[in-house]
Motif scaffolding. Structure first.
Motif, PDB file in Angstrom:
ATOM      1  N   TRP A  81       0.803  -1.224   0.000  1.00 50.28           N
ATOM      2  CA  TRP A  81       0.000   0.000   0.000  1.00 50.28           C
ATOM      3  C   TRP A  81       0.837   1.276   0.000  1.00 50.28           C
ATOM      4  CZ3 TRP A  81      -3.456  -1.477   4.849  1.00 50.28           C
ATOM      5  CH2 TRP A  81      -3.824  -2.819   4.756  1.00 50.28           C
ATOM      6  N   ASP A 139       7.717   5.800  10.609  1.00 50.05           N
ATOM      7  CA  ASP A 139       6.779   4.769  10.149  1.00 50.05           C
ATOM      8  C   ASP A 139       5.401   5.017  10.734  1.00 50.05           C
ATOM      9  OD1 ASP A 139       6.663   3.494  12.805  1.00 50.05           O
ATOM     10  OD2 ASP A 139       8.734   2.976  12.340  1.00 50.05           O
ATOM     11  N   GLY A 140       4.451   4.238  10.244  1.00 52.76           N
ATOM     12  CA  GLY A 140       3.070   4.453  10.632  1.00 52.76           C
ATOM     13  C   GLY A 140       2.816   4.209  12.110  1.00 52.76           C
ATOM     14  N   ALA A 141       3.355   3.111  12.629  1.00 52.40           N
ATOM     15  CA  ALA A 141       3.115   2.789  14.038  1.00 52.40           C
ATOM     16  C   ALA A 141       3.599   3.929  14.935  1.00 52.40           C
ATOM     17  CB  ALA A 141       3.817   1.482  14.404  1.00 52.40           C
ATOM     18  N   THR A 144       1.084   6.664  15.081  1.00 53.54           N
ATOM     19  CA  THR A 144       0.020   6.338  16.033  1.00 53.54           C
ATOM     20  C   THR A 144       0.478   6.634  17.459  1.00 53.54           C
ATOM     21  OG1 THR A 144      -0.869   4.606  14.602  1.00 53.54           O
ATOM     22  CG2 THR A 144      -1.419   4.463  16.935  1.00 53.54           C
ATOM     23  N   TYR A 173      -6.881  -1.368  12.976  1.00 56.57           N
ATOM     24  CA  TYR A 173      -5.435  -1.633  12.865  1.00 56.57           C
ATOM     25  C   TYR A 173      -4.720  -0.300  12.857  1.00 56.57           C
ATOM     26  CZ  TYR A 173      -0.900  -3.164  11.200  1.00 56.57           C
ATOM     27  OH  TYR A 173       0.444  -3.413  11.097  1.00 56.57           O
ATOM     28  N   HIS A 174      -3.825  -0.102  13.819  1.00 56.76           N
ATOM     29  CA  HIS A 174      -3.096   1.169  13.862  1.00 56.76           C
ATOM     30  C   HIS A 174      -1.599   0.964  14.015  1.00 56.76           C
ATOM     31  CE1 HIS A 174      -6.846   3.370  13.779  1.00 56.76           C
ATOM     32  NE2 HIS A 174      -7.315   2.589  14.726  1.00 56.76           N
ATOM     33  N   GLY A 175      -1.124  -0.243  13.758  1.00 57.03           N
ATOM     34  CA  GLY A 175       0.312  -0.508  13.822  1.00 57.03           C
ATOM     35  C   GLY A 175       0.626  -1.542  14.887  1.00 57.03           C
ATOM     36  N   GLU A 245      -9.649   4.680  11.333  1.00 52.74           N
ATOM     37  CA  GLU A 245      -9.209   4.660   9.942  1.00 52.74           C
ATOM     38  C   GLU A 245     -10.398   5.188   9.130  1.00 52.74           C
ATOM     39  OE1 GLU A 245      -7.309   0.501   9.133  1.00 52.74           O
ATOM     40  OE2 GLU A 245      -8.370   0.395  11.022  1.00 52.74           O
ATOM     41  N   ASP A 279      -6.412   8.205  11.452  1.00 51.88           N
ATOM     42  CA  ASP A 279      -5.259   7.443  10.978  1.00 51.88           C
ATOM     43  C   ASP A 279      -5.422   7.250   9.469  1.00 51.88           C
ATOM     44  OD1 ASP A 279      -3.490   5.538  10.131  1.00 51.88           O
ATOM     45  OD2 ASP A 279      -3.868   4.123  11.770  1.00 51.88           O
ATOM     46  N   ILE A 281      -2.931   6.741   7.475  1.00 47.88           N
ATOM     47  CA  ILE A 281      -1.651   6.165   7.057  1.00 47.88           C
ATOM     48  C   ILE A 281      -1.817   5.384   5.754  1.00 47.88           C
ATOM     49  CG2 ILE A 281       0.029   4.380   7.711  1.00 47.88           C
ATOM     50  CD1 ILE A 281      -0.401   5.496  10.663  1.00 47.88           C
ATOM     51  N   ALA A 282      -2.921   4.631   5.649  1.00 50.60           N
ATOM     52  CA  ALA A 282      -3.172   3.864   4.422  1.00 50.60           C
ATOM     53  C   ALA A 282      -4.083   4.613   3.457  1.00 50.60           C
ATOM     54  CB  ALA A 282      -3.794   2.515   4.770  1.00 50.60           C
ATOM     55  N   LYS A 321       2.914   5.604   4.754  1.00 55.24           N
ATOM     56  CA  LYS A 321       2.782   4.768   3.552  1.00 55.24           C
ATOM     57  C   LYS A 321       3.033   5.546   2.237  1.00 55.24           C
ATOM     58  CE  LYS A 321       0.682   0.651   5.212  1.00 55.24           C
ATOM     59  NZ  LYS A 321      -0.171   0.575   6.385  1.00 55.24           N
TER      60      LYS A 321
HETATM   61  C1  PLP Z   1       0.167   0.304   7.819  1.00 53.68           C
HETATM   62  C2  PLP Z   1      -0.679   0.979   8.813  1.00 53.68           C
HETATM   63  C3  PLP Z   1      -0.171   1.411  10.038  1.00 53.68           C
HETATM   64  C4  PLP Z   1       1.246   1.112  10.482  1.00 53.68           C
HETATM   65  O1  PLP Z   1       2.208   1.646   9.626  1.00 53.68           O
HETATM   66  P1  PLP Z   1       3.678   0.994   9.648  1.00 53.68           P
HETATM   67  O2  PLP Z   1       4.485   1.893   8.799  1.00 53.68           O
HETATM   68  O3  PLP Z   1       3.510  -0.373   9.048  1.00 53.68           O
HETATM   69  O4  PLP Z   1       4.123   0.941  11.059  1.00 53.68           O
HETATM   70  C5  PLP Z   1      -1.007   2.093  10.894  1.00 53.68           C
HETATM   71  N1  PLP Z   1      -2.277   2.350  10.557  1.00 53.68           N
HETATM   72  C6  PLP Z   1      -2.815   1.958   9.387  1.00 53.68           C
HETATM   73  C7  PLP Z   1      -4.227   2.290   9.074  1.00 53.68           C
HETATM   74  C8  PLP Z   1      -2.041   1.235   8.487  1.00 53.68           C
HETATM   75  O5  PLP Z   1      -2.582   0.789   7.344  1.00 53.68           O
END
Ligand code: PLP
Length: 476
Positions: A81, A139-141, A144, A173-175, A245, A279, A281-282, A321
Motif C-alpha cells: 500500500w 513509520d506508521g506505528a 500512532t 489496525y493502527h500498527g 481509519e 489514521d 496512514i493507508a 505509507k
Molecule cells: C500500515 C498501517 C499502520 C502502520 O504503519 P507501519 O508503517 O507499518 O508501522 C497504521 N495504521 C494503518 C491504518 C495502516 O494501514
C-alpha cells in the motif's frame, strides 16, 4: 517459474549449504537460501516459506516487478500500500539524486532544513483546514504512538489528568508497536501480546458488511454512531481520544463504511471533548478518491447556514505509507494550533517528549515533495477517477462470479470475499497469482486491489481477467 517449481527450488536451497558471505551479486537460488538463513521476514511464519517460497525480486519499473528469470508481476497491492507512482519513478529518482548531493540527513532537534519546511507548508495547504503543525517520524506505528501520546499529554497540560484512555473501532489496525497494538483489534495479536499491553476498548465498526438485511450502509453507519455516543456519554471523562481509519479499515480486509459516520464521530467527539485521531496512514494521499479520506464526510446539517462545508478536521491526522510515493520511511502527525499551544511554555516537561533519530529525514521529505509535485502536475485525483470508472466498467465478469461476495470500491481500492473451501486460501491465492503475473496478497478470503496510480488500461484488463481465472480455480 511456476509455484511448484519454486517449491522444489526452495527445497533444494534448504538442503544445500548456505554459501559463505560475499558481496558479489546474488543469483536467484542463492538469494532464497541466504534470505531464509539471515533475514527474519515480517508478517510471516518462516516455516511457511518451505512450501510457499520467497520470491527474489531483481528490479521494478512502473506497476511491474520482475524476478531473476525475467518473469514479471503486476504490483496490484502497491507493495503493501505504499507505492503511488510506480517503481523507479523517474521524477522521484531525479529529486532524490539531487537531494543526495545536497544533504542526506541532519538531526531535527536544534536544526532545520529546506525539505522539511517545504513539506510541512505544503501539507498544511492540502490538509483539512486548521492542521498547521507537523510532527515527523519514520513509520506508521510511530505516528500512532505520537498521536496517542500527544493527545493524553495535551489533556494533562490542560489540567485534565483523568483523560488517559483511548477507543478504536472493532477490527481496527493502527500498527504493531505496543502502544499502537493497544488500539489495534486483531485477535491474533491480542492473544500473543495481550499481556504486554494496556488494551483499550473498542466501539462497533460501521463496516457495511455487518448491516442488517435491508439496512443501508448509511443507516448502519448512523446506528454505529449511536453506539459511539452511548460509549462517550458514559466514559468521556476518562477518554483522551478516539482513533479511526477513515472510510476504509485496511488490515481488517478493506472494510468500507459510509462517510456519514465520520461526520457524526466528529460532532460527538467535539461535544464530549474527546480528540478525534484520523489514521490516514493507508487511506491518505489520494487513495480513497480525495487527497484525504476525511474530506468525504458529508456536510453537517446546520439550519440557517448558507454555505455548508463538507469534510471534517480531525484533531490529529496521521500520514505515512504513500507519502513518499513508496520510496522511503516517513510519517507525520498533523495537529491544530490549540493543541500545539498547550505544549508551548518554559518547562521542558510541558513540551512534547518524543524523538526518533531519523525524524524529518531530508531524503524522505524530498521524496514526499516530488510525490506532491506529481499529484499537482498530472491532476492525479481526476485521472484516478477515470481509472476507477474504467476498472469498475470491466469488472462485471469478476463481480458477478458465483463465488464473489461483497464487491466494493472506494477510490483506488477494490475488495471482495471469495467463497472457498481452502483454509489456506490466502497463501494459495498469493502463489497462484504469481503464476499469473500478479502480486495479490489476500487478507483471509478477501482479495483486494490497491494498485499504483500509474496503472494503465491494459494492466487493469489483465488484473481483472486473471483474478477471475484465479477465483475460478480456487472456488471449485
Ligand atoms: C500500515 C498501517 C499502520 C502502520 O504503519 P507501519 O508503517 O507499518 O508501522 C497504521 N495504521 C494503518 C491504518 C495502516 O494501514
Amino acid at each position: 517459474m511456476q509455484a511448484s517449481q519454486r517449491w522444489w527450488r526452495a527445497q533444494a536451497a534448504k538442503n544445500a549449504m548456505i554459501p559463505a558471505m560475499t558481496n558479489r551479486p546474488l543469483g536467484n537460488t542463492d538469494l532464497l537460501a541466504r534470505s531464509l538463513s539471515a533475514v527474519w521476514h515480517p508478517c510471516s511464519q518462516m516455516k511457511h516459506y518451505e512450501s510457499f517460497p520467497l520470491l527474489p525480486i531483481a528490479g521494478g519499473k512502473g506497476a511491474w516487478l520482475h524476478d531473476y528469470d525475467n518473469k514479471r508481476y503486476l504490483d496490484a497491492v502497491s507493495s503493501w500500500w505504499v507505492n503511488l507512482f510506480g517503481h523507479c519513478n523517474p521524477d522521484i529518482n531525479a529529486a532524490l539524486r539531487d537531494q543526495l548531493e545536497t544533504l542526506e540527513h541532519v538531526m531535527l532537534a536544534g536544526f532545520t532544513h529546506e525539505p522539511v519546511v517545504q513539506l510541512s507548508e505544503r501539507l498544511r495547504e492540502l490538509a483539512p483546514a486548521g492542521l498547521g503543525h507537523c510532527f515527523y517520524a519514520s513509520d506508521g506505528a510511530s505516528a500512532t504512538e505520537i498521536a496517542l501520546k500527544m493527545s493524553a499529554h495535551y489533556w494533562r497540560n490542560s489540567g485534565r489528568t483523568d483523560k488517559t484512555l483511548f477507543i478504536s473501532l472493532e477490527n481496527s489496525y493502527h500498527g504493531e508497536t505496543l502502544g499502537a497494538l493497544s488500539v489495534t483489534d486483531v485477535a491474533l495479536f491480542r492473544s500473543a501480546y495481550g499481556e504486554l499491553i494496556r488494551q483499550q476498548a473498542t466501539v462497533p465498526s460501521p463496516d457495511w458488511r455487518n448491516a442488517a438485511p435491508g439496512e443501508s450502509a448509511e443507516a448502519y453507519a448512523l446506528r454505529c454512531a449511536e453506539a459511539l455516543e452511548r460509549y462517550l456519554q458514559q466514559h468521556h471523562a476518562q477518554l483522551a481520544a478516539f482513533i479511526i481509519e477513515p472510510l476504509v479499515q485496511g488490515a481488517a480486509g478493506m472494510a468500507m463504511y459510509h462517510p456519514a459516520y465520520l461526520q457524526r464521530a466528529r460532532q460527538l467527539c467535539s461535544e464530549y471533548q474527546v480528540h478525534l485521531i484520523a489514521d490516514e496512514i493507508a487511506v491518505g494521499m489520494g487513495r480513497t478518491g480525495t487527497m484525504f479520506a476525511c474530506e468525504q464526510a458529508p456536510a453537517a446539517s446546520s439550519a440557517g447556514q448558507e454555505t455548508v462545508q463538507t469534510g471534517i478536521t480531525p484533531d490529529f491526522l496521521c500520514l505515512s505509507k504513500g507519502i513518499t510515493g513508496g520510496y522511503l520511511p516517513l510519517s507525520v502527525v498533523m495537529t491544530r494550533d490549540e493543541i500545539y499551544r498547550a505544549f508551548y511554555g518554559d518547562e521542558m516537561a510541558g513540551g512534547f517528549l518524543h524523538s526518533h533519530s531519523y525524524t524529518g529525514n531530508p531524503l524522505a521529505c524530498r521524496a514526499a515533495l516530488a510525490t506532491l509535485d506529481i499529484f499537482a502536475r498530472d491532476d492525479v485525483l481526476a485521472a484516478n477517477r477515470s481509472k476507477a470508472a474504467y476498472l469498475n466498467g470491466i469488472s462485471a465478469p469478476l463481480r458477478e462470479h458465483r463465488a464473489v461476495r461483497n464487491w466494493r470500491n472506494t477510490g483506488m481500492i477494490w475488495a471482495f470475499e471469495v467463497d472457498t473451501r481452502h483454509r489456506d486460501f490466502s497463501r494459495r491465492c498469493f502463489a497462484l497469482a504469481l503464476d499469473n503475473e500478479l502480486l495479490l496478497r489476500p487478507v483471509g478470503n478477501t482479495i483486494y486491489f490497491m494498485p499504483p496510480y500509474i496503472i494503465g488500461k491494459s494492466e487493469m484488463d489483465l488484473l481483472v481477467d486473471r483474478t477471475r481465472h484465479i477465483v475460478d480455480e480456487l472456488s471449485t
